[in-house]
Motif scaffolding. Structure first.
Motif, PDB file in Angstrom:
ATOM      1  N   PHE A 210       0.816  -1.217   0.000  1.00 24.70           N
ATOM      2  CA  PHE A 210       0.000   0.000   0.000  1.00 24.70           C
ATOM      3  C   PHE A 210       0.847   1.263   0.000  1.00 24.70           C
ATOM      4  CE2 PHE A 210      -1.961   3.435   2.522  1.00 24.70           C
ATOM      5  CZ  PHE A 210      -2.975   3.778   1.632  1.00 24.70           C
TER       6      PHE A 210
ATOM      7  N   ARG B 216       3.698   1.785  -1.354  1.00 25.28           N
ATOM      8  CA  ARG B 216       4.165   2.033  -2.726  1.00 25.28           C
ATOM      9  C   ARG B 216       3.025   2.602  -3.574  1.00 25.28           C
ATOM     10  NH1 ARG B 216       4.867  -1.076  -7.616  1.00 25.28           N
ATOM     11  NH2 ARG B 216       4.088  -2.991  -6.643  1.00 25.28           N
ATOM     12  N   ALA B 217       1.818   2.073  -3.376  1.00 28.87           N
ATOM     13  CA  ALA B 217       0.658   2.569  -4.113  1.00 28.87           C
ATOM     14  C   ALA B 217       0.365   4.022  -3.745  1.00 28.87           C
ATOM     15  CB  ALA B 217      -0.564   1.701  -3.817  1.00 28.87           C
ATOM     16  N   ARG B 218       0.511   4.326  -2.443  1.00 25.73           N
ATOM     17  CA  ARG B 218       0.205   5.697  -1.988  1.00 25.73           C
ATOM     18  C   ARG B 218       1.218   6.693  -2.540  1.00 25.73           C
ATOM     19  NH1 ARG B 218      -0.722   9.821  -1.614  1.00 25.73           N
ATOM     20  NH2 ARG B 218      -1.792  11.131  -0.093  1.00 25.73           N
TER      21      ARG B 218
ATOM     22  N   ALA C 275       2.800   6.277  -5.378  1.00 22.56           N
ATOM     23  CA  ALA C 275       2.457   6.351  -6.809  1.00 22.56           C
ATOM     24  C   ALA C 275       1.289   7.308  -7.032  1.00 22.56           C
ATOM     25  CB  ALA C 275       2.111   4.958  -7.337  1.00 22.56           C
TER      26      ALA C 275
ATOM     27  N   TYR D 159      -0.258   6.335 -12.036  1.00 28.04           N
ATOM     28  CA  TYR D 159      -1.490   5.622 -11.715  1.00 28.04           C
ATOM     29  C   TYR D 159      -1.477   4.145 -12.116  1.00 28.04           C
ATOM     30  CZ  TYR D 159      -3.242  10.310 -10.740  1.00 28.04           C
ATOM     31  OH  TYR D 159      -3.422  11.576 -10.211  1.00 28.04           O
TER      32      TYR D 159
ATOM     33  N   ASP E 149       0.720   2.034 -11.612  1.00 24.12           N
ATOM     34  CA  ASP E 149       1.387   1.218 -10.585  1.00 24.12           C
ATOM     35  C   ASP E 149       0.481   0.917  -9.393  1.00 24.12           C
ATOM     36  OD1 ASP E 149       3.670   1.263 -12.092  1.00 24.12           O
ATOM     37  OD2 ASP E 149       4.564   2.974 -11.030  1.00 24.12           O
ATOM     38  N   ILE E 150      -0.661   1.591  -9.320  1.00 22.46           N
ATOM     39  CA  ILE E 150      -1.464   1.524  -8.094  1.00 22.46           C
ATOM     40  C   ILE E 150      -2.124   0.162  -7.886  1.00 22.46           C
ATOM     41  CG2 ILE E 150      -3.581   2.425  -7.021  1.00 22.46           C
ATOM     42  CD1 ILE E 150      -2.638   5.212  -7.895  1.00 22.46           C
TER      43      ILE E 150
ATOM     44  N   ALA F  73       0.399  -2.621  -6.881  1.00 19.69           N
ATOM     45  CA  ALA F  73       0.930  -2.400  -5.535  1.00 19.69           C
ATOM     46  C   ALA F  73      -0.112  -2.711  -4.462  1.00 19.69           C
ATOM     47  CB  ALA F  73       1.419  -0.958  -5.395  1.00 19.69           C
ATOM     48  N   CYS F  74      -1.370  -2.309  -4.710  1.00 23.16           N
ATOM     49  CA  CYS F  74      -2.446  -2.603  -3.757  1.00 23.16           C
ATOM     50  C   CYS F  74      -2.683  -4.107  -3.658  1.00 23.16           C
ATOM     51  CB  CYS F  74      -3.737  -1.895  -4.170  1.00 23.16           C
ATOM     52  SG  CYS F  74      -3.722  -0.115  -3.896  1.00 23.16           S
TER      53      CYS F  74
ATOM     54  N   ALA G 216      -5.790  -0.441   1.107  1.00 19.15           N
ATOM     55  CA  ALA G 216      -5.433  -0.968  -0.216  1.00 19.15           C
ATOM     56  C   ALA G 216      -6.670  -1.392  -0.997  1.00 19.15           C
ATOM     57  CB  ALA G 216      -4.478  -2.146  -0.065  1.00 19.15           C
TER      58      ALA G 216
ATOM     59  N   ARG H 249      -7.597   0.276  -4.484  1.00 14.85           N
ATOM     60  CA  ARG H 249      -7.691  -0.594  -5.668  1.00 14.85           C
ATOM     61  C   ARG H 249      -9.100  -0.578  -6.243  1.00 14.85           C
ATOM     62  NH1 ARG H 249      -6.445  -7.051  -5.645  1.00 14.85           N
ATOM     63  NH2 ARG H 249      -8.511  -7.098  -4.653  1.00 14.85           N
TER      64      ARG H 249
END
Length: 585
Positions: A252, A254-256, A258, A264, A266-267, A270-271, A288, A292
């Motif tokens: 999460f 990493r998603a945050r 991104a 976008y 990558d989200i 990652a989630c 997450a 997602r």
């Protein structure tokens, strides 16, 4: 309102029909209702006058002999027309078999060189077959009629109805399009019929396309606008620990990161990494799932969206704020799926979890706007603005709802006040793009085109990569100056900036239809269908595409230059009064 394209003037409904968009023509609906009423009365009259089969046979034999023997000096065409008139009399009395027999003799007696008469006789016999629901015979006779007179609107219309009755909708669409063109787009009942068939073919194509649809994440600009419409989103407000290094982050976090970097694509991966961890390892599973699910929603992955939000809503450990936004986003999902009741129920659930969250009211207000429930929308916008007085988007959308309500109620005093409110909002939020764009739309509606253009220019200064602003500015130039070339440049610029701008493809496609470039229009509409997220959007876009395809088919067969169709559409109703297409000649 009349739209001007170069030297062409088209009213809204004429342009809509030409492009295949849904038609809201009160007159057209009136014609349909009147026709239905008339049909019921006709059937009552016909039922009381139908003869038995034996009587009908005798009548045909007797009257036919009279036609041939009473006037021995009659020419063949005079005999044929006399037989046709007898057929018409039988038709009006509901004696369709007898009418068919007379029309058949009329055809047999008519010289082949009298092509107009032959077309009428075949078309009349088709009308009688239609009343007997013998659709194969209807199609055959209408085809003969069209062979004798390729521009006979009645024959195309009758064959269109026969094709519809046998579920041959593509052929039906071609014939009803031919009817509209030959009637110069002046017969409202035909136009309404054509629109219904377009919508039906659009629905069928949309249903097929949704099965095989490839999910596509929308453009950066679109996502940014969507995210900015929320002020209390717990994921957006989540603060990544300062100790977290971007290159070392995973799941999460990493998603945050991104999300902040607008990376976008990558989200979702990652989630997913966070969600698939064990319970003991996953610290941000609910966050997450919400993030997602949101990006699945933006991509049009509705099944995955539903699963992610349901998991949060049914969780005993998810934070209240996370659950609230799962309800808000699932409500949006239901609205897109045209499940309004479920959507509004989810907004209510979200409100009950935290009645002081302005996002609940702002999002629900936008739904009410789409549903044309302006009073309800205003109540929601006022709540949102009260709870979030620094939310410029909510304030300007409230102003827009007030403008529309004032316009509908014809409250001119209130209208002037609302426009002043727009200016106040712009002064308060000078960097809010929506303030300028909505003000420009209002000024365009008021035909204050120069001022509208100035506001679009200001909005583009703030957001030079906002593709839809270029589209709206292009539409302004069409309405204001009939400047097709500049409008096309604006549309193409929008596509250069954002090759996923569905609105640009659709609008440019409509312009190409108007210019007679139908093949190019079909390509543009097809591209737009690939970017559409919902069945409703696809239905609309496939209807546009199918209208263009039908016009290509018809104009090719009839040898008509597409550019002349726009000229047809300008002809005054009073100067062209086509005969009712349901009648015999």
């Amino acid at each position: 309102m009349t739209y001007r394209f170069g030297s062409i003037n088209l009213t809204r409904w004429q342009l809509a029909v030409l492009l295949g968009t849904p038609v809201l023509v009160g007159v057209g609906i009136y014609f349909v209702n009147r026709a239905k009423s008339s049909d019921k009365k006709s059937r009552r009259r016909l039922t009381s006058s139908i003869e038995t089969e034996d009587d009908a046979s005798n009548a045909v034999s007797s009257e036919s002999t009279d036609a041939k023997n009473e006037e021995p000096h009659m020419t063949p065409i005079e005999v044929a027309n006399s037989l046709k008139n007898m057929g018409n009399a039988c038709y009006r009395k509901g004696k369709y078999d007898e009418a068919i027999a007379f029309y058949e003799q009329a055809i047999a007696n008519c010289p082949e060189t009298n092509t107009t008469d032959m077309a009428i006789f075949y078309q009349n016999r088709a009308a009688a077959y239609e009343m007997l629901q013998k659709y194969a015979d209807v199609k055959e006779d209408c085809t003969h009629s069209i062979e004798y007179n390729p521009r006979y609107a009645k024959a195309y219309f009758r064959r269109a109805k026969a094709y519809e009755a046998t579920n041959q909708l593509r052929d039906c669409l071609d014939d009803i399009t031919a009817t509209c063109i030959l009637e110069m787009f002046q017969n409202n009942s035909t136009i309404v019929y054509a629109d219904r068939i377009l919508q039906q073919t659009g629905r069928e194509d949309a249903e097929k396309a949704m099965v095989n649809r490839v999910a596509i994440l929308p453009s950066q600009g679109f996502i940014n606008i969507y995210l900015r419409s929320f002020v209390n989103d717990p994921v957006q407000n989540f603060v990544v620990p300062l100790s977290t290094m971007a290159e070392d982050a995973d799941g999460f976090l990493r998603a945050r990161i991104a999300l902040d970097k607008e990376e976008y694509y990558d989200i979702i991966p990652a989630c997913t990494e966070e969600i698939e961890r064990s319970e003991s390892e996953s610290l941000f599973k609910s966050e997450a799932l919400l993030l997602r699910g949101t990006f699945h929603l933006l991509s049009g992955n509705f099944e995955e969206t539903h699963q992610d939000f349901n998991e949060i809503i049914n969780s005993d450990i998810a934070d209240i704020a996370i659950r609230q936004y799962a309800f808000i986003r699932r409500a949006s999902l239901f609205i897109q799926l045209e499940q309004k009741t479920l959507g509004l129920a989810d907004y209510l659930q979200a409100e009950q979890l935290d009645p002081n969250n302005p996002d609940v009211y702002h999002q629900r207000a936008q739904v009410y706007i789409l549903m044309d429930q302006l009073s309800e929308a205003l109540v929601e916008f006022k709540k949102a603005v009260k709870l979030a007085p620094n939310h410029g988007m909510a304030l300007i959308q409230k102003c827009y709802a007030e403008y529309r309500q004032s316009l509908l109620s014809q409250n001119h005093l209130r209208l002037a006040t609302v426009i002043d409110d727009f200016r106040v909002a712009i002064e308060k939020f000078p960097t809010c793009i929506e303030c300028y764009s909505l003000m420009a739309q209002v000024l365009t509606d008021q035909q204050q085109f120069l001022q509208a253009d100035e506001y679009y220019a200001k909005a583009l200064t703030l957001a030079p990569k906002h593709a839809s602003l270029y589209v709206h500015r292009g539409i302004l130039y069409l309405q204001w100056k009939g400047d097709v070339d500049n409008a096309v440049q604006f549309m193409n610029r929008a596509i250069e900036i954002d090759d996923k701008c569905e609105l640009a493809y659709e609008t440019l496609g409509t312009i190409e239809v108007q210019r007679g470039n139908l093949t190019k229009a079909i390509e543009l509409f097809t591209m737009a269908t690939k970017l559409a997220k919902t069945k409703a959007e696809m239905c609309h876009l496939f209807s546009l595409r199918n209208a263009a395809i039908a016009q290509v088919n018809v104009t090719t067969k009839l040898g008509i230059d597409m550019s002349t169709i726009s000229t047809f559409a300008q002809i005054n109703n009073q100067s062209f009064n086509p005969a009712p297409v349901n009648s015999t000649n």
